[in-house]
Structure formats: structure tokens, C-alpha cells
Design an enzyme around this catalytic site. Structure first.
Site, mmCIF file in Angstrom:
data_model
loop_
_atom_site.group_PDB
_atom_site.id
_atom_site.type_symbol
_atom_site.label_atom_id
_atom_site.label_comp_id
_atom_site.label_asym_id
_atom_site.label_seq_id
_atom_site.Cartn_x
_atom_site.Cartn_y
_atom_site.Cartn_z
ATOM 1 N N SER A 65 30.670 11.231 -34.472
ATOM 2 C CA SER A 65 32.093 11.314 -34.791
ATOM 3 C C SER A 65 32.995 10.359 -34.020
ATOM 4 O O SER A 65 34.197 10.295 -34.294
ATOM 5 C CB SER A 65 32.596 12.745 -34.585
ATOM 6 O OG SER A 65 32.190 13.564 -35.663
ATOM 7 N N LYS A 68 35.222 8.106 -35.992
ATOM 8 C CA LYS A 68 36.577 8.447 -36.432
ATOM 9 C C LYS A 68 37.649 7.680 -35.656
ATOM 10 O O LYS A 68 38.806 7.617 -36.088
ATOM 11 C CB LYS A 68 36.792 9.954 -36.327
ATOM 12 C CG LYS A 68 35.883 10.751 -37.270
ATOM 13 C CD LYS A 68 36.169 12.242 -37.170
ATOM 14 C CE LYS A 68 35.339 13.030 -38.180
ATOM 15 N NZ LYS A 68 34.040 13.448 -37.652
ATOM 16 N N SER A 120 38.309 16.571 -35.430
ATOM 17 C CA SER A 120 37.113 15.898 -35.934
ATOM 18 C C SER A 120 36.752 16.334 -37.352
ATOM 19 O O SER A 120 35.582 16.501 -37.697
ATOM 20 C CB SER A 120 35.925 16.140 -34.999
ATOM 21 O OG SER A 120 34.932 15.151 -35.180
#
Length: 411
Positions: A65, A68, A120
Site C-alpha cells: 500500500s 498509494k 488505505s
């Protein structure tokens, strides 16, 4: 009894690889690769980009993640925060961590950016990608082009917007540090990743977002940025913290647990903030001068195109020198950086160029000789102007005489 309980907690943590709150140390004066749990790691100065520590920084790994970070800065810079995004079925049923968007729900792009970076949300990532590019595949292509052009990454290829596993979705600690450094220069991005709590009023989920990055609550001066996990990537973390005018960015990838990832980043940030500081070495427009050539009295000037900063060991003063090719060289301890400057030719050189065009050499070290040459140049130009004027005047007189003689013959 307390000592015994502490010992048992450490043993259980090691055996079962549990995530427990990290004790953030005051700092360390040295660090070695073997002290870190992540397979790859790097520490940079957020202002200068100076690398202060690295461990396998160019090994390509799965980011999870922390992808991101790239999706977020792309959406902020390329999108309109007031756009209304309609959530698709694909986004609604995206796997992994979500902010529980409803199919058909309409959400502002700005709100999705908070859900993406704070909580997230994989559903938020897919909704952003589809809104901006029409499909997640097209978004990945555009994101890769953006990162190559704006950030200068060379070891990264993203296949989606959220970081869920894909064999063709990879990056390196070195590239992630560059992406994070670029993103943190944007005040909107910085505000989002630095937000600890935010009310969330969604159609299917009404709650409060609590930033998944535990550094914001546990590390003094933390400013961001993002953590991640998948089975293949294991634990990844990009953290930043600031003390005074100095900010550091640390990255660790493929750590066996969240606890280990936070320990890595804590150790890296401590090392950077306790051992180094960022100092301004030049202001925008500041001028530097140098001799144009050996044996020449004329000077070429250079100016800084922007404010310039250097990373130096705490308590030391950087040595700043102008190089022969017009760069600002900065050294402090084991660190060295160079900065290009803008060159400005002196007026004297333009005069010399004109002088050479008329057959006169450049001035030597004797200034009296220089004045003599310039005087001779002026005299030569004056003589030529006189000859041109005289020739023009004589030509006109000769035409008048011929005209009178012709008239007499006719009469």
C-alpha cells in the site's frame, strides 16, 4: 515481577512475531545494515535528497500500500478535488482494506484522497483510478509515465492504484524515497498524510478515520507518510519526521512484521535527525564571481536559480566553493553535493568580442595596454566613419558636376 513480565513479553513477541507498540528511542549515532529487519531500506534528507544510509536500495520488491503515495500525489496534482466521483461495482467490491464505499455512491475526489492515504482504502484507490483514467489499467500506464517524468524513477512499474499483489507491480526503496520526497513538497498531500483523525460520513459507513501510520502518534515530530502489507510484499513503511528545519524520509521494505518495520524506520529517523541537519547555503539570485580564464582580469558571474540547501553533520559548517565549470560545490564531513548555477557573461567580454572582430586582441594583464587598445579601436572606428562620410559627399559632388556639364552641352 515487572522485570519478569517484560522478559516474557519480549519472548512471546519474538516467537509469535506480534505487533506491539514500538518504543521510540532518543536516537543513535551509528547504524549498520544488519541492524535493520527489512530486506531493503534507505534514509534521505527530505529537502536535499541526500542519501544518508542505504541497505539494498535498488532491489526490486513489491510495495503493497505504499503504492498509494504515488496514486495520491497523482490524483492531487492531476485531478480536480471538487470532482464528484461515482463509485463503480468494481470499486465497491475491491478486496482488502476499504472505506466501505457504496456502489453508485457519489463522493468528492478530495474525500477519496483522505480515504486513500489515511485509511488505505483500496476501494478509494480504484474509484480514483476509474474516475481519472476510465480504467485501472489505463490509470497505471498514466501513473508510470507521470512518475518517470516528474520524479525521475527508473526502477518502478505499477500495475494498479492500490498495491494489491501483481507480479508486474514493483519498485525499490530508492525510488520510493524519491516518490515520497516529491509528494511531500505538495502542501495538500502533506496535510492529508499528517492528519491523525478525520470524521467519515459515508453512505454505508459512518465512522472516524484514524491514520494507519502509527508514527504520527508515537514518534515526536512525525509528518507522515504511509504503511503497507500484503502476503507477498510483507510489511513496508515510508516514514517522515521533522525537527527544526531538518526533515528526514525513511523507507523499509519486506520486513517480517509491522513492529519490525516501525523499528527500522524509527532507527533510521533517529540516526538522521540526531546526526545531520539541513542548512541553507545560497539564496535565490545570490551572485558568485570567478575569473573568466587563467591570466584574465575579466570576471564571469553566476547566480543561484533557487534557494539552495545542503545536508551537513550536526554542528559542522559546510565548505562552499565555486568550481571552474560554474557549479557550487558543497562539502561537509563525508558528504558532498554540487549545484548548477546560471552563468552571466561580463560586459567586458562582449567589448572584447567586438574588438577581436576588428582585428584587436584581448586585453592582457596590463590595464594601460587595455585602455590603449580601446582608444585605438575608437580612433579606427572614427576614421572609418570619416572616410565613409567623405566618400559619400565626394560622390554627390561628382554627380552634380556631371549634371552641369551635360546641361551645358545640351544648351
Amino acid at each position: 515481577m515487572r522485570l519478569l513480565l517484560t522478559y516474557l513479553l519480549v519472548v512471546v513477541t519474538v516467537i509469535f512475531n506480534l505487533d506491539v507498540p514500538v518504543a521510540f528511542a532518543e536516537g543513535s549515532s551509528s547504524i549498520t545494515p544488519n541492524e535493520l529487519f527489512g530486506e531493503s531500506a534507505i534514509l534521505i534528507d527530505a529537502t536535499t535528497g541526500q542519501v544518508l544510509f542505504e541497505k539494498n536500495p535498488h532491489v526490486k520488491l513489491y510495495p503493497a500500500s505504499i503504492t498509494k503515495i504515488a496514486t495520491g500525489i497523482y490524483a492531487i496534482e492531476k485531478g480536480n478535488p471538487d470532482d464528484v466521483v461515482t463509485v463503480s461495482k468494481k470499486a465497491r467490491y475491491e478486496e482488502g482494506t476499504r472505506v466501505y464505499l457504496g456502489e453508485g455512491e457519489q463522493v468528492s475526489l478530495r474525500k477519496l484522497e483522505y480515504g486513500l492515504l489515511m485509511h488505505s482504502g483500496n476501494d478509494a484507490a480504484t474509484a480514483i483510478a476509474e474516475h481519472m483514467s476510465g480504467s485501472t489499467e489505463q490509470f497505471a500506464e498514466e501513473l508510470n509515465a507521470f512518475l518517470a517524468e516528474k520524479v525521475g524513477v527508473t526502477e518502478t512499474h505499477f500495475a494498479n492504484a492500490h498495491g494489491l499483489h501483481d507480479p508486474e507491480h514493483y519498485t525499490t526503496a530508492a525510488d520510493m524515497a524519491k516518490i515520497a520526497q516529491y509528494a511531500m513538497k505538495n502542501p495538500i498531500f502533506r496535510e492529508i498524510v499528517g492528519t491523525n483523525r478525520l470524521p467519515w460520513d459515508g453512505r454505508e459507513w459512518k465512522s472516524e478515520l484514524i491514520n494507519h501510520n502509527k508514527l504520527l502518534r508515537d514518534y515526536p515530530g512525525a509528518t507522515g507518510i504511509k504503511n503497507g502489507f500484503t502476503d507477498q510484499a510483507m510489511h513496508t513503511l515510508v516514514g517522515s519526521a521533522k525537527r527544526g528545519d531538518t526533515e528526514m524520509i525513511a523507507v523499509t521494505m519486506k520486513a517480517a512484521s509491522s513492529n519490525y518495520a516501525y523499528k527500522d524506520v524509527t532507527k533510521l529517523l533517529d540516526f538522521g535527525l540526531n546526526g545531520y541537519e539541513t542548512k541553507q547555503i545560497a539564496s535565490k539570485g545570490e551572485r558568485y564571481s570567478a575569473i573568466a580564464a587563467p591570466g584574465d582580469t575579466n570576471q564571469v558571474s553566476y547566480t543561484a536559480k533557487e534557494d539552495l540547501y545542503a545536508t551537513v553533520p550536526v554542528g559542522s559548517e559546510p565548505l562552499v566553493e565555486l568550481t571552474a565549470d560554474g557549479q557550487l560545490s558543497v562539502s561537509a564531513g563525508e558528504l558532498a553535493m554540487t549545484y548548477p548555477l546560471e552563468r552571466h557573461e561580463p560586459p567586458a567580454q562582449r567589448v572584447q568580442a567586438a574588438s577581436a572582430a576588428f582585428g584587436f586582441g584581448a586585453a592582457d594583464d596590463d590595464s594601460s595596454h587595455s585602455y590603449a587598445r580601446y582608444g585605438l579601436l575608437i580612433a579606427w572606428l572614427g576614421m572609418n566613419l570619416f572616410l565613409i562620410g567623405y566618400t559619400f559627399s565626394r560622390s554627390r559632388r561628382m554627380r552634380r558636376v556631371r549634371q552641369r556639364n551635360l546641361e551645358r552641352r545640351v544648351n
